[in-house]
Scaffold this motif. Structure first.
Motif, PDB file in Angstrom:
ATOM      1  N   LEU A  80       0.761  -1.187  -0.026  1.00 41.99           N
ATOM      2  CA  LEU A  80      -0.287  -0.135  -0.015  1.00 41.99           C
ATOM      3  C   LEU A  80       0.882   1.890  -0.078  1.00 41.99           C
ATOM      4  N   ILE A  81       2.247   1.265   1.131  1.00 45.62           N
ATOM      5  CA  ILE A  81       2.787   2.273   1.326  1.00 45.62           C
ATOM      6  C   ILE A  81       3.932   2.209  -0.581  1.00 45.62           C
ATOM      7  N   GLY A  82       4.111   1.250  -1.394  1.00 45.42           N
ATOM      8  CA  GLY A  82       4.497   1.374  -2.042  1.00 45.42           C
ATOM      9  C   GLY A  82       3.489   2.472  -3.236  1.00 45.42           C
ATOM     10  N   LEU A  83       2.303   1.941  -3.735  1.00 48.53           N
ATOM     11  CA  LEU A  83       1.247   2.327  -4.423  1.00 48.53           C
ATOM     12  C   LEU A  83       0.913   3.954  -4.099  1.00 48.53           C
ATOM     13  N   SER A  84       1.241   4.317  -2.823  1.00 48.35           N
ATOM     14  CA  SER A  84       1.378   5.376  -2.567  1.00 48.35           C
ATOM     15  C   SER A  84       2.361   6.588  -3.183  1.00 48.35           C
ATOM     16  N   LEU A  85       3.085   6.190  -2.856  1.00 48.23           N
ATOM     17  CA  LEU A  85       4.762   6.017  -3.710  1.00 48.23           C
ATOM     18  C   LEU A  85       4.813   6.383  -4.829  1.00 48.23           C
ATOM     19  N   GLY A  86       4.319   5.908  -6.007  1.00 42.76           N
ATOM     20  CA  GLY A  86       3.984   5.518  -7.267  1.00 42.76           C
ATOM     21  C   GLY A  86       3.088   6.662  -7.387  1.00 42.76           C
ATOM     22  N   ALA A  87       2.181   7.333  -6.436  1.00 47.82           N
ATOM     23  CA  ALA A  87       1.277   8.204  -7.006  1.00 47.82           C
ATOM     24  C   ALA A  87       1.211   9.369  -6.623  1.00 47.82           C
ATOM     25  N   LEU A  88       2.767   9.676  -5.996  1.00 48.92           N
ATOM     26  CA  LEU A  88       2.927  11.100  -5.643  1.00 48.92           C
ATOM     27  C   LEU A  88       2.227  12.273  -7.100  1.00 48.92           C
ATOM     28  N   VAL A  89       3.188  11.662  -8.060  1.00 44.83           N
ATOM     29  CA  VAL A  89       3.229  12.812  -9.200  1.00 44.83           C
ATOM     30  C   VAL A  89       1.792  12.855  -9.922  1.00 44.83           C
ATOM     31  N   ALA A  90       1.250  11.943 -10.107  1.00 46.38           N
ATOM     32  CA  ALA A  90      -0.340  11.561 -10.504  1.00 46.38           C
ATOM     33  C   ALA A  90      -0.936  11.420  -9.400  1.00 46.38           C
ATOM     34  N   GLY A  91      -1.320  11.259  -8.438  1.00 45.07           N
ATOM     35  CA  GLY A  91      -2.070  11.472  -7.320  1.00 45.07           C
ATOM     36  C   GLY A  91      -2.706  12.826  -7.017  1.00 45.07           C
ATOM     37  N   SER A  92      -2.422  14.165  -7.241  1.00 44.29           N
ATOM     38  CA  SER A  92      -2.363  15.293  -6.907  1.00 44.29           C
ATOM     39  C   SER A  92      -2.919  16.351  -7.701  1.00 44.29           C
ATOM     40  N   VAL A  93      -3.390  15.624  -8.841  1.00 49.21           N
ATOM     41  CA  VAL A  93      -4.295  16.620  -9.148  1.00 49.21           C
ATOM     42  C   VAL A  93      -5.082  17.556  -9.639  1.00 49.21           C
ATOM     43  N   VAL A  94      -6.442  17.256  -9.067  1.00 50.18           N
ATOM     44  CA  VAL A  94      -7.463  17.172  -7.763  1.00 50.18           C
ATOM     45  C   VAL A  94      -6.993  18.783  -7.394  1.00 50.18           C
ATOM     46  N   THR A  95      -6.169  17.758  -6.731  1.00 47.04           N
ATOM     47  CA  THR A  95      -5.868  18.864  -4.965  1.00 47.04           C
ATOM     48  C   THR A  95      -5.418  19.715  -5.191  1.00 47.04           C
ATOM     49  N   GLU A  96      -4.098  19.508  -6.268  1.00 44.17           N
ATOM     50  CA  GLU A  96      -3.228  21.032  -7.002  1.00 44.17           C
ATOM     51  C   GLU A  96      -4.266  21.569  -7.641  1.00 44.17           C
ATOM     52  N   GLN A  97      -5.152  21.351  -8.267  1.00 43.68           N
ATOM     53  CA  GLN A  97      -6.347  22.121  -8.974  1.00 43.68           C
ATOM     54  C   GLN A  97      -6.936  23.022  -7.626  1.00 43.68           C
ATOM     55  N   VAL A  98      -7.644  22.274  -6.715  1.00 43.26           N
ATOM     56  CA  VAL A  98      -8.616  23.389  -5.885  1.00 43.26           C
ATOM     57  C   VAL A  98      -7.626  24.742  -5.177  1.00 43.26           C
ATOM     58  N   PHE A  99      -6.705  24.251  -4.737  1.00 44.77           N
ATOM     59  CA  PHE A  99      -5.243  25.140  -3.629  1.00 44.77           C
ATOM     60  C   PHE A  99      -4.734  25.637  -4.682  1.00 44.77           C
ATOM     61  N   ALA A 100      -4.976  25.952  -6.111  1.00 49.26           N
ATOM     62  CA  ALA A 100      -3.925  26.894  -6.745  1.00 49.26           C
ATOM     63  C   ALA A 100      -2.110  26.496  -6.368  1.00 49.26           C
ATOM     64  N   TRP A 101      -2.449  24.743  -6.220  1.00 49.48           N
ATOM     65  CA  TRP A 101      -0.668  24.487  -5.951  1.00 49.48           C
ATOM     66  C   TRP A 101       0.286  23.975  -7.393  1.00 49.48           C
ATOM     67  N   PRO A 102       1.368  25.356  -7.255  1.00 51.32           N
ATOM     68  CA  PRO A 102       1.648  24.991  -8.484  1.00 51.32           C
ATOM     69  C   PRO A 102       2.629  23.998  -9.295  1.00 51.32           C
ATOM     70  N   GLY A 103       1.606  22.570  -9.269  1.00 52.07           N
ATOM     71  CA  GLY A 103       2.907  21.452  -8.865  1.00 52.07           C
ATOM     72  C   GLY A 103       2.989  20.678 -10.331  1.00 52.07           C
ATOM     73  N   VAL A 104       2.885  19.395 -10.675  1.00 54.09           N
ATOM     74  CA  VAL A 104       2.827  18.943 -11.670  1.00 54.09           C
ATOM     75  C   VAL A 104       1.477  17.935 -12.080  1.00 54.09           C
ATOM     76  N   GLY A 105       0.485  18.500 -11.324  1.00 53.09           N
ATOM     77  CA  GLY A 105      -0.791  17.666 -11.109  1.00 53.09           C
ATOM     78  C   GLY A 105      -1.550  18.946 -12.078  1.00 53.09           C
ATOM     79  N   GLN A 106      -0.938  20.498 -11.783  1.00 52.39           N
ATOM     80  CA  GLN A 106      -1.945  21.786 -12.576  1.00 52.39           C
ATOM     81  C   GLN A 106      -1.500  22.037 -13.890  1.00 52.39           C
ATOM     82  N   LEU A 107      -0.238  21.713 -13.641  1.00 52.40           N
ATOM     83  CA  LEU A 107       0.797  21.865 -15.701  1.00 52.40           C
ATOM     84  C   LEU A 107      -0.057  20.799 -15.941  1.00 52.40           C
ATOM     85  N   LEU A 108      -0.396  19.400 -15.704  1.00 49.04           N
ATOM     86  CA  LEU A 108      -1.021  18.435 -16.511  1.00 49.04           C
ATOM     87  C   LEU A 108      -1.586  19.250 -17.342  1.00 49.04           C
TER      88      LEU A 108
END
Length: 302
Positions: A230-258
């Motif tokens: 479970l931790i390994g899958l969570s680590l793998g989702a670090l880059v893509a899993g934050s797309v919605v959260t970055e958009q909601v909080f206007a966080w300038p990360g990879v999710g917002q770039l995507l």
């Protein structure tokens, strides 16, 4: 053991090759990439010039070989909006996403695993029911909805805006890690329960080994096996899993770039980000498989 490692490495490379092929085909067959780069009213002559410049006038197999060859040489393309190499734009945003994702994962582990273990030890108690209720709520609550509630409460009650580049990472991290927190609590509870009721644990109890020692020396290593996955899958989702959260909080990360790259039809950037997400997930799964060699002696014995 050598065969186990080689098979996992071969599977990881095969997965990446399939992913690269699918990305190439989806980009080509979802429409004319050259037409997507020009305004809707552009004449056909302009589209043809773009197609020749991008090598899209060649047979599909030549395009594929050139695409794979470029990837092997580190040539991932350029953003049509910034003119920069797509990896440079990605690396500029990556620290924000890693900061958010690592904080969210740390919160999920620090809260979810302990409360799940306590719930297993106190099975059937009010505390157990409370933890399981929280686990269901955390897993079922959409993170965009929870994030919006947090932002609205902070803005209306305290006059504070919790989003943006200069805001604290805690609130978006808590939003992102909420579902993982519930998953860790639930998996930890079920894993610990299964372990402490195993025959070898009852045998250790019959030999007079104290409960605390049984829990730490015998139960914890065996209960950790599904949690490592479970931790390994969570680590793998670090880059893509934050797309919605970055958009909601206007966080300038990879999710917002995507999201911006998809909206503006920046195909090279989208293509690169999809491959990065796939590589991250494949690498995380490979690391988990190799960790099994350390924590599970049955695999080493094969």
């Amino acid at each position: 053991m050598t065969g186990y490692i080689l098979s996992r490495l071969l599977r990881a490379m095969l997965t990446m090759l399939i992913t690269v092929t699918l990305v190439f085909l989806f980009i080509r067959f979802s429409g004319d990439p050259a037409a997507a780069l020009v305004p809707p009213d552009a004449p056909q002559e302009v589209i043809d010039q773009y197609a020749r410049a991008m090598g899209l006038d060649q047979p599909i197999w030549q395009q594929y070989l050139g695409y794979v060859g470029g990837l092997l040489q580190g040539n991932f393309g350029f953003s049509i909006h910034t003119g920069l190499a797509v990896e440079d734009t990605f690396l500029e945003r990556l620290p924000y996403t890693l900061r958010l994702g690592i904080t969210a994962l740390a919160l999920a582990i620090a809260i979810g695993i302990p409360i799940g273990a306590v719930a297993a030890i106190r099975r059937g108690s009010s505390l157990d029911r409370l933890v399981m209720g929280f686990s269901v709520f955390a897993f079922a609550m959409p993170n965009f909805l929870f994030g919006l509630v947090v932002i609205l409460v902070a803005a209306l009650s305290f006059g504070a805006f919790l989003g943006g580049e200069n805001a604290s990472v805690i609130w978006p991290a808590l939003t992102l890690g909420l579902a993982a927190m519930g998953s860790f609590a639930r998996f930890t509870r079920s894993s610990v329960l299964e372990t402490i009721n195993a025959p070898y644990m009852r045998a250790a109890e019959a030999r007079g080994i104290p409960f605390g020692r049984r829990l730490i020396r015998h139960a914890a290593p065996n209960a950790a096996i599904p949690l490592v996955t479970l931790i390994g899958l969570s680590l793998g989702a670090l880059v893509a899993g934050s797309v919605v959260t970055e958009q909601v909080f206007a966080w300038p990360g990879v999710g917002q770039l995507l999201i911006r790259s998809v909206a503006t039809r920046d195909l090279a950037q989208v293509q690169f980000l999809v491959l990065v997400v796939a590589f991250t997930m494949v690498t995380a799964n490979l690391i988990v498989d190799l960790l099994y060699l350390i924590i599970d002696p049955r695999i080493r014995a094969k």
